[in-house]
Design a protein around this motif. Structure first.
Motif, PDB file in Angstrom:
ATOM      1  N   PRO A 155       0.826  -1.221   0.000  1.00 39.67           N
ATOM      2  CA  PRO A 155       0.000   0.000   0.000  1.00 39.67           C
ATOM      3  C   PRO A 155       0.856   1.265   0.000  1.00 39.67           C
ATOM      4  CG  PRO A 155      -0.011  -1.040   2.174  1.00 39.67           C
ATOM      5  CD  PRO A 155       0.708  -1.982   1.257  1.00 39.67           C
ATOM      6  N   ILE A 156       0.360   2.309  -0.649  1.00 33.96           N
ATOM      7  CA  ILE A 156       1.068   3.598  -0.591  1.00 33.96           C
ATOM      8  C   ILE A 156       0.174   4.693   0.015  1.00 33.96           C
ATOM      9  CG2 ILE A 156       2.684   3.104  -2.461  1.00 33.96           C
ATOM     10  CD1 ILE A 156       0.893   4.834  -4.276  1.00 33.96           C
ATOM     11  N   LYS A 157      -1.063   4.342   0.307  1.00 32.34           N
ATOM     12  CA  LYS A 157      -1.975   5.277   0.990  1.00 32.34           C
ATOM     13  C   LYS A 157      -2.575   4.563   2.191  1.00 32.34           C
ATOM     14  CE  LYS A 157      -3.603   9.336  -1.095  1.00 32.34           C
ATOM     15  NZ  LYS A 157      -2.973  10.385  -0.350  1.00 32.34           N
ATOM     16  N   LEU A 158      -2.692   5.282   3.293  1.00 29.29           N
ATOM     17  CA  LEU A 158      -3.283   4.693   4.487  1.00 29.29           C
ATOM     18  C   LEU A 158      -4.802   4.710   4.334  1.00 29.29           C
ATOM     19  CD1 LEU A 158      -2.695   3.593   7.289  1.00 29.29           C
ATOM     20  CD2 LEU A 158      -2.653   5.915   8.142  1.00 29.29           C
ATOM     21  N   ASP A 159      -5.374   3.525   4.227  1.00 30.20           N
ATOM     22  CA  ASP A 159      -6.803   3.429   3.978  1.00 30.20           C
ATOM     23  C   ASP A 159      -7.518   3.129   5.301  1.00 30.20           C
ATOM     24  OD1 ASP A 159      -9.217   3.273   2.775  1.00 30.20           O
ATOM     25  OD2 ASP A 159      -8.923   1.265   1.959  1.00 30.20           O
ATOM     26  N   ALA A 160      -7.590   4.108   6.166  1.00 27.04           N
ATOM     27  CA  ALA A 160      -8.251   3.930   7.462  1.00 27.04           C
ATOM     28  C   ALA A 160      -8.635   5.311   7.966  1.00 27.04           C
ATOM     29  CB  ALA A 160      -7.297   3.265   8.450  1.00 27.04           C
ATOM     30  N   ASP A 161      -9.593   5.335   8.881  1.00 23.44           N
ATOM     31  CA  ASP A 161     -10.080   6.614   9.374  1.00 23.44           C
ATOM     32  C   ASP A 161      -9.119   7.150  10.438  1.00 23.44           C
ATOM     33  OD1 ASP A 161     -11.629   8.759   9.715  1.00 23.44           O
ATOM     34  OD2 ASP A 161     -13.296   7.718  10.693  1.00 23.44           O
TER      35      ASP A 161
END
Ligand SMILES: NC(=O)c1ccc[n+]([C@@H]2O[C@H](COP(=O)([O-])OP(=O)(O)OC[C@H]3O[C@@H](n4cnc5c(N)ncnc54)[C@H](O)[C@@H]3O)[C@@H](O)[C@H]2O)c1
Ligand SMILES: [Zn+2]
Length: 362
Positions: free
Chosen positions: A302-308
């Motif tokens: 992953p290169i983007k943090l996909d979490a709130d």
């Protein structure tokens, strides 16, 4: 490729070999270390069914016990550590006995910490079975467990007597875990090995196909990179801190997402954040972040943090990390790929600004 391939990590009182073999745990050079000692093998519920029997058979002249823990980073805690100690107590282990880890970095770190703390330190051997633990966690003597407040907050420096790597064990590793190991490999490229960064880019396909010769070369190179740094600075008084590239951000990501991200994934994301901050502070240009992202993506990382997650939440956790000195952040940044350095006195506002450019939710 020679089999086994032996590297040496040379430290004042604690030198030891790293023995890498294509398809077995090779203990031939270790008869003195192993001879007739009582052994506690520490593994987990995933790795033990795959390799425990094979490993027990390596010690025909020893009394061998095993301690099989629950699998997962969430179990890298005081309870599991205590369970190992309880087993050592139940079987009356003393300083002439030996602990052996069999598993990934979680097992290596916990076994090492149990060895460091039992009777103020007994010997242990690492048998790492994930890519990440073969190229990083098993080497260098950092051992520990997590505290609810953060990653690896409890631990000790305690060097193993040997690191025994059987490359073939990687064939049973799930793809996501394998790729996470590459996250730590890319780290060495970012720190001080630009040529290795290029080597990884050129071998993406053969690495992903787990070509055994390429994997052995990859592991040997990374172990050598780590050994070179640890030999200069065993207890992290200086240059060893460079190995934390991506880690202050990465540890915060692991904690804040409740370990939804694997360690190597979080380190990859952390390096992207470090590159962004380096660029914002004028240390490097934006190519560095892009090159890192391209290589991470090539290995499905992953290169983007996909979490709130908010930048403020991240910042609070980064403050709890061990690298904050006198309330100033000390982070590993980059002047270029392969040119990492220790940056002192970084302000909260500078970190927040960089995080805002990396988080999906700000
Ligand atoms: N001490 C250090 O210097 C150091 C350095 C880097 C990372 N670490 C630590 O290492 C840990 C991460 O290690 P990891 O990525 O190896 O995770 P891990 O130990 O959780 O292993 C990943 C998963 O793979 C499974 N597994 C292990 N070997 C297998 C095999 N051969 N076949 C199939 N499944 C297998 C494990 O049971 C687990 O489910 C983190 O806790 C991190 O803090 C320590
Ligand atoms: Zn790491």
């Amino acid at each position: 490729m020679n089999n086994p391939q032996t590297l040496k990590i040379t430290l004042n009182d604690n030198s030891y070999p790293i023995i890498i073999d294509a398809n077995r745990f090779n203990l031939e050079a270790l008869t003195n270390v192993v001879s007739k000692r009582k052994i506690m093998l520490v593994s987990n519920t995933t790795v033990a069914p795959l390799y425990l029997k094979q490993v027990v058979a390596l010690f025909p002249e020893n009394k061998v016990f095993s301690c099989v823990l629950e699998d997962g980073e969430v179990h890298k805690n005081i309870n599991s550590w205590q369970h190992i100690l309880d087993q050592l107590a139940a079987h009356q282990f003393n300083r002439s006995d030996l602990l052996v880890s069999l598993g990934g970095g979680v097992i290596c770190d916990m076994t090492g910490f149990a060895a460091a703390s039992w009777m103020r330190g007994i010997d242990f051997i690492q048998m790492p079975t994930t890519l990440l633990s073969q190229i990083d966690a098993s080497v260098g003597g950092k051992t520990g467990i997590n505290h609810p407040q953060g990653k690896n907050l409890i631990g000790a420096f305690h060097q193993p007597k040997a690191v025994i790597i059987n490359v073939d064990t990687l064939n049973t590793l799930p793809a996501r875990e394998f790729n996470a190991g590459i996250g730590e490999a890319i780290k060495y490229g970012g720190i001080n090995q630009p040529d290795f960064f290029g080597w990884l880019s050129e071998h993406v396909e053969s690495i992903k196909q787990r070509d055994p010769l390429i994997l052995q070369e990859l592991i040997a190179q990374c172990c050598q990179f780590k050994a070179d740094i640890v030999e200069q600075d065993e207890k992290e008084q200086g240059v060893r801190a460079l190995l934390n590239l991506g880690h202050t951000f990465g540890h915060a990501i692991e904690t804040i997402t409740d370990y939804q991200y694997l360690h190597g994934e979080a380190v990859g994301l952390g390096m992207v954040m470090a590159a962004e901050l380096s660029q914002q502070l004028g240390h490097c240009d934006s190519d560095i972040r892009k090159m890192l992202e391209n290589l991470l993506q090539a290995f499905d990382l992953p290169i983007k943090l996909d979490a709130d997650v908010t930048s403020d939440g991240m910042l609070q956790l980064m403050k709890a990390d061990k690298k904050v000195i006198n309330n100033q952040h000390r982070l590993i940044l980059m002047k270029g790929l392969g040119a990492a350095f220790i940056a002192e006195d970084i302000k909260d506002s500078e970190i927040t600004a960089a995080l805002k450019c990396c988080l999906t939710h700000t």
